[in-house]
Design a protein around this motif. Structure first.
Motif, PDB file in Angstrom:
ATOM      1  N   ILE A   1       1.369  -1.372   0.147  1.00 16.95           N
ATOM      2  CA  ILE A   1       0.505   0.221  -0.147  1.00 16.95           C
ATOM      3  C   ILE A   1       0.634   0.682   0.638  1.00 16.95           C
ATOM      4  CG2 ILE A   1      -1.022   1.313   1.508  1.00 16.95           C
ATOM      5  CD1 ILE A   1      -2.535  -1.041   2.345  1.00 16.95           C
ATOM      6  N   ASP A   2       0.642   2.335  -1.005  1.00 17.90           N
ATOM      7  CA  ASP A   2       1.044   3.366  -1.140  1.00 17.90           C
ATOM      8  C   ASP A   2       1.040   4.303   0.476  1.00 17.90           C
ATOM      9  OD1 ASP A   2       2.492   5.685  -1.340  1.00 17.90           O
ATOM     10  OD2 ASP A   2       1.335   6.161  -4.176  1.00 17.90           O
ATOM     11  N   THR A   3       2.079   4.321   1.375  1.00 24.36           N
ATOM     12  CA  THR A   3       1.462   6.032   2.290  1.00 24.36           C
ATOM     13  C   THR A   3       2.890   6.116   2.126  1.00 24.36           C
ATOM     14  OG1 THR A   3       2.895   3.915   3.442  1.00 24.36           O
ATOM     15  CG2 THR A   3       0.735   3.773   3.566  1.00 24.36           C
ATOM     16  N   ASP A   4       3.240   6.755   1.132  1.00 20.76           N
ATOM     17  CA  ASP A   4       4.439   8.046   1.249  1.00 20.76           C
ATOM     18  C   ASP A   4       3.871   9.184   0.536  1.00 20.76           C
ATOM     19  OD1 ASP A   4       6.222   9.727   0.693  1.00 20.76           O
ATOM     20  OD2 ASP A   4       6.673   8.904  -2.010  1.00 20.76           O
ATOM     21  N   ILE A   5       2.564   9.659   1.804  1.00 22.25           N
ATOM     22  CA  ILE A   5       1.552  10.851   1.962  1.00 22.25           C
ATOM     23  C   ILE A   5       2.524  11.284   3.223  1.00 22.25           C
ATOM     24  CG2 ILE A   5       0.207  10.041   0.580  1.00 22.25           C
ATOM     25  CD1 ILE A   5      -1.519   9.648   2.696  1.00 22.25           C
ATOM     26  N   SER A   6       1.753  12.677   3.802  1.00 22.44           N
ATOM     27  CA  SER A   6       2.031  13.479   4.332  1.00 22.44           C
ATOM     28  C   SER A   6       0.558  12.731   5.881  1.00 22.44           C
ATOM     29  CB  SER A   6       2.106  15.157   4.935  1.00 22.44           C
ATOM     30  OG  SER A   6       3.323  15.372   4.043  1.00 22.44           O
ATOM     31  N   PRO A   7       1.167  12.414   6.916  1.00 24.81           N
ATOM     32  CA  PRO A   7       0.193  12.579   8.260  1.00 24.81           C
ATOM     33  C   PRO A   7      -0.777  13.729   7.551  1.00 24.81           C
ATOM     34  CG  PRO A   7       2.146  11.656   9.034  1.00 24.81           C
ATOM     35  CD  PRO A   7       2.673  12.643   8.107  1.00 24.81           C
ATOM     36  N   PHE A   8      -1.673  13.287   8.467  1.00 29.04           N
ATOM     37  CA  PHE A   8      -3.233  14.522   8.025  1.00 29.04           C
ATOM     38  C   PHE A   8      -3.972  14.450   9.730  1.00 29.04           C
ATOM     39  CE2 PHE A   8      -4.147  10.772   5.951  1.00 29.04           C
ATOM     40  CZ  PHE A   8      -5.824  10.731   6.086  1.00 29.04           C
ATOM     41  N   GLU A   9      -5.039  15.359   9.554  1.00 28.35           N
ATOM     42  CA  GLU A   9      -5.512  15.427  10.408  1.00 28.35           C
ATOM     43  C   GLU A   9      -7.042  14.916   9.732  1.00 28.35           C
ATOM     44  OE1 GLU A   9      -5.591  20.048  12.221  1.00 28.35           O
ATOM     45  OE2 GLU A   9      -4.476  18.803  14.072  1.00 28.35           O
ATOM     46  N   VAL A  10      -7.522  14.299  10.807  1.00 30.30           N
ATOM     47  CA  VAL A  10      -9.241  14.020  10.686  1.00 30.30           C
ATOM     48  C   VAL A  10      -9.799  14.239  12.046  1.00 30.30           C
ATOM     49  CG1 VAL A  10     -11.056  12.510  10.876  1.00 30.30           C
ATOM     50  CG2 VAL A  10      -9.471  12.017   9.826  1.00 30.30           C
ATOM     51  N   GLU A  11     -11.135  15.895  11.300  1.00 34.92           N
ATOM     52  CA  GLU A  11     -11.588  17.056  12.016  1.00 34.92           C
ATOM     53  C   GLU A  11     -12.835  15.284  12.529  1.00 34.92           C
ATOM     54  OE1 GLU A  11     -12.664  20.237  11.439  1.00 34.92           O
ATOM     55  OE2 GLU A  11     -10.240  20.608  10.138  1.00 34.92           O
ATOM     56  N   LEU A  12     -13.367  15.454  13.306  1.00 37.49           N
ATOM     57  CA  LEU A  12     -14.977  14.773  13.203  1.00 37.49           C
ATOM     58  C   LEU A  12     -15.818  15.924  14.339  1.00 37.49           C
ATOM     59  CD1 LEU A  12     -13.778  11.495  15.703  1.00 37.49           C
ATOM     60  CD2 LEU A  12     -14.080  12.048  13.488  1.00 37.49           C
ATOM     61  N   ASN A  13     -16.828  15.826  13.213  1.00 40.25           N
ATOM     62  CA  ASN A  13     -17.808  16.661  14.157  1.00 40.25           C
ATOM     63  C   ASN A  13     -19.236  16.199  13.987  1.00 40.25           C
ATOM     64  OD1 ASN A  13     -19.479  19.230  14.248  1.00 40.25           O
ATOM     65  ND2 ASN A  13     -18.759  20.448  11.641  1.00 40.25           N
ATOM     66  N   GLY A  14     -20.077  16.322  14.740  1.00 35.92           N
ATOM     67  CA  GLY A  14     -21.337  15.978  15.407  1.00 35.92           C
ATOM     68  C   GLY A  14     -21.005  14.142  14.502  1.00 35.92           C
TER      69      GLY A  14
ATOM     70  N   PRO B   1      -4.516  -5.549  16.809  1.00 30.66           N
ATOM     71  CA  PRO B   1      -3.584  -5.063  15.342  1.00 30.66           C
ATOM     72  C   PRO B   1      -2.314  -6.555  15.084  1.00 30.66           C
ATOM     73  CG  PRO B   1      -3.794  -3.615  16.911  1.00 30.66           C
ATOM     74  CD  PRO B   1      -4.369  -5.344  17.650  1.00 30.66           C
ATOM     75  N   ILE B   2      -1.899  -6.952  14.003  1.00 29.90           N
ATOM     76  CA  ILE B   2      -0.731  -7.952  13.420  1.00 29.90           C
ATOM     77  C   ILE B   2      -0.241  -7.149  12.439  1.00 29.90           C
ATOM     78  CG2 ILE B   2      -2.097 -10.075  14.113  1.00 29.90           C
ATOM     79  CD1 ILE B   2      -2.368  -9.333  10.220  1.00 29.90           C
ATOM     80  N   ALA B   3       0.173  -5.746  12.179  1.00 34.92           N
ATOM     81  CA  ALA B   3       1.069  -4.636  11.281  1.00 34.92           C
ATOM     82  C   ALA B   3       0.354  -3.956  11.311  1.00 34.92           C
ATOM     83  CB  ALA B   3       1.283  -5.658   9.473  1.00 34.92           C
ATOM     84  N   GLU B   4       1.670  -2.991  11.123  1.00 36.81           N
ATOM     85  CA  GLU B   4       0.804  -1.051  11.209  1.00 36.81           C
ATOM     86  C   GLU B   4       2.188  -1.021  10.006  1.00 36.81           C
ATOM     87  OE1 GLU B   4       1.411   0.678  15.069  1.00 36.81           O
ATOM     88  OE2 GLU B   4       2.979   1.471  14.123  1.00 36.81           O
ATOM     89  N   LYS B   5       2.193   0.367   9.576  1.00 33.94           N
ATOM     90  CA  LYS B   5       2.183   1.259   8.402  1.00 33.94           C
ATOM     91  C   LYS B   5       1.881   2.451   8.350  1.00 33.94           C
ATOM     92  CE  LYS B   5       3.751   1.033   3.251  1.00 33.94           C
ATOM     93  NZ  LYS B   5       3.263   0.357   2.633  1.00 33.94           N
ATOM     94  N   LYS B   6       3.359   3.059   8.898  1.00 32.42           N
ATOM     95  CA  LYS B   6       2.812   4.418   8.861  1.00 32.42           C
ATOM     96  C   LYS B   6       3.625   4.953   8.111  1.00 32.42           C
ATOM     97  CE  LYS B   6       5.113   4.593  13.420  1.00 32.42           C
ATOM     98  NZ  LYS B   6       4.310   5.076  14.196  1.00 32.42           N
ATOM     99  N   LEU B   7       2.140   6.309   7.950  1.00 35.12           N
ATOM    100  CA  LEU B   7       2.702   7.345   6.302  1.00 35.12           C
ATOM    101  C   LEU B   7       3.850   8.341   6.910  1.00 35.12           C
ATOM    102  CD1 LEU B   7      -1.013   9.237   6.751  1.00 35.12           C
ATOM    103  CD2 LEU B   7      -0.792   6.919   5.467  1.00 35.12           C
ATOM    104  N   SER B   8       4.064   8.032   5.535  1.00 35.70           N
ATOM    105  CA  SER B   8       5.991   8.599   5.385  1.00 35.70           C
ATOM    106  C   SER B   8       5.907  10.061   4.523  1.00 35.70           C
ATOM    107  CB  SER B   8       6.874   7.796   4.295  1.00 35.70           C
ATOM    108  OG  SER B   8       6.431   7.976   3.089  1.00 35.70           O
ATOM    109  N   GLY B   9       5.010  10.754   3.369  1.00 36.90           N
ATOM    110  CA  GLY B   9       5.078  12.298   4.287  1.00 36.90           C
ATOM    111  C   GLY B   9       6.517  12.465   2.872  1.00 36.90           C
TER     112      GLY B   9
END
Length: 172
Positions: free
Chosen positions: A62-75, A163-171
């Motif tokens: 999986i291509d995780t070559d994206i910067s970490p980002f914020e998710v806003e929860l609203n309602g 959880p058996i694996a994780e992949k960091k967003l590399s950015g």
């Protein structure tokens, strides 16, 4: 069974648990209490345990070559299906989240579902009658927070989701 998700901070997981407990206590809906708050990126799918290595190989692609980002929860939001209603915490529209989903869909091509990001607070044993009562309250209820997405998680069901694996967003 396996699935891929993103998890918020423990503080948000705890805050969402309050809503899940409310639905369990007041609307006879306890199934959501079994899972920590998360946003599903790839819905649960079945594979033999002997294929787990292949799942790890695919997960690593999986291509995780994206910067970490914020998710806003609203309602709150809902899926008012009479046979299987769902109540959830509603994330704001988020292009980075959509992009991440599409990157996963490129590798796990069997996923034909559309992407409706949400954090479930009530489902499965929630009757439609109780859903309607709960929705009257939750449609107006306020809840706003945000969290940073910096990794994705692969989970396997073994009496509970592990959880058996994780992949960091590399950015990069």
């Amino acid at each position: 069974m396996y699935f891929i998700a993103i998890y918020p901070s423990q503080k948000i997981i705890d805050a969402v648990k309050v809503f899940q407990k409310d639905l369990a206590s007041n609307f006879n809906n306890s199934k959501a209490l079994k899972n920590d708050a998360h946003i599903t990126l790839l819905p649960p799918f079945e594979r033999e345990l002997t294929m787990e290595n292949d799942i790890h190989v695919a997960f690593d692609k999986i291509d995780t070559d994206i910067s970490p980002f914020e998710v806003e929860l609203n309602g709150f939001g809902s899926f008012p299906n009479p046979n299987s209603p769902v109540l959830f915490v509603q994330p704001e529209e988020n292009e980075s989240l959509k992009h991440l989903f599409l990157n996963i869909k490129e590798v796990f091509t069997f996923n034909k579902r559309s992407f409706n990001p949400h954090m479930t607070i009530g489902y499965r044993d929630l009757s439609f009658e109780n859903y309607l009562k709960a929705w009257e309250i939750y449609r107006e209820k306020e809840f706003k927070t945000k969290f940073t997405v910096d990794k994705i998680s692969l989970l396997r069901h073994d009496r509970k989701w592990i959880p058996i694996a994780e992949k960091k967003l590399s950015g990069k």
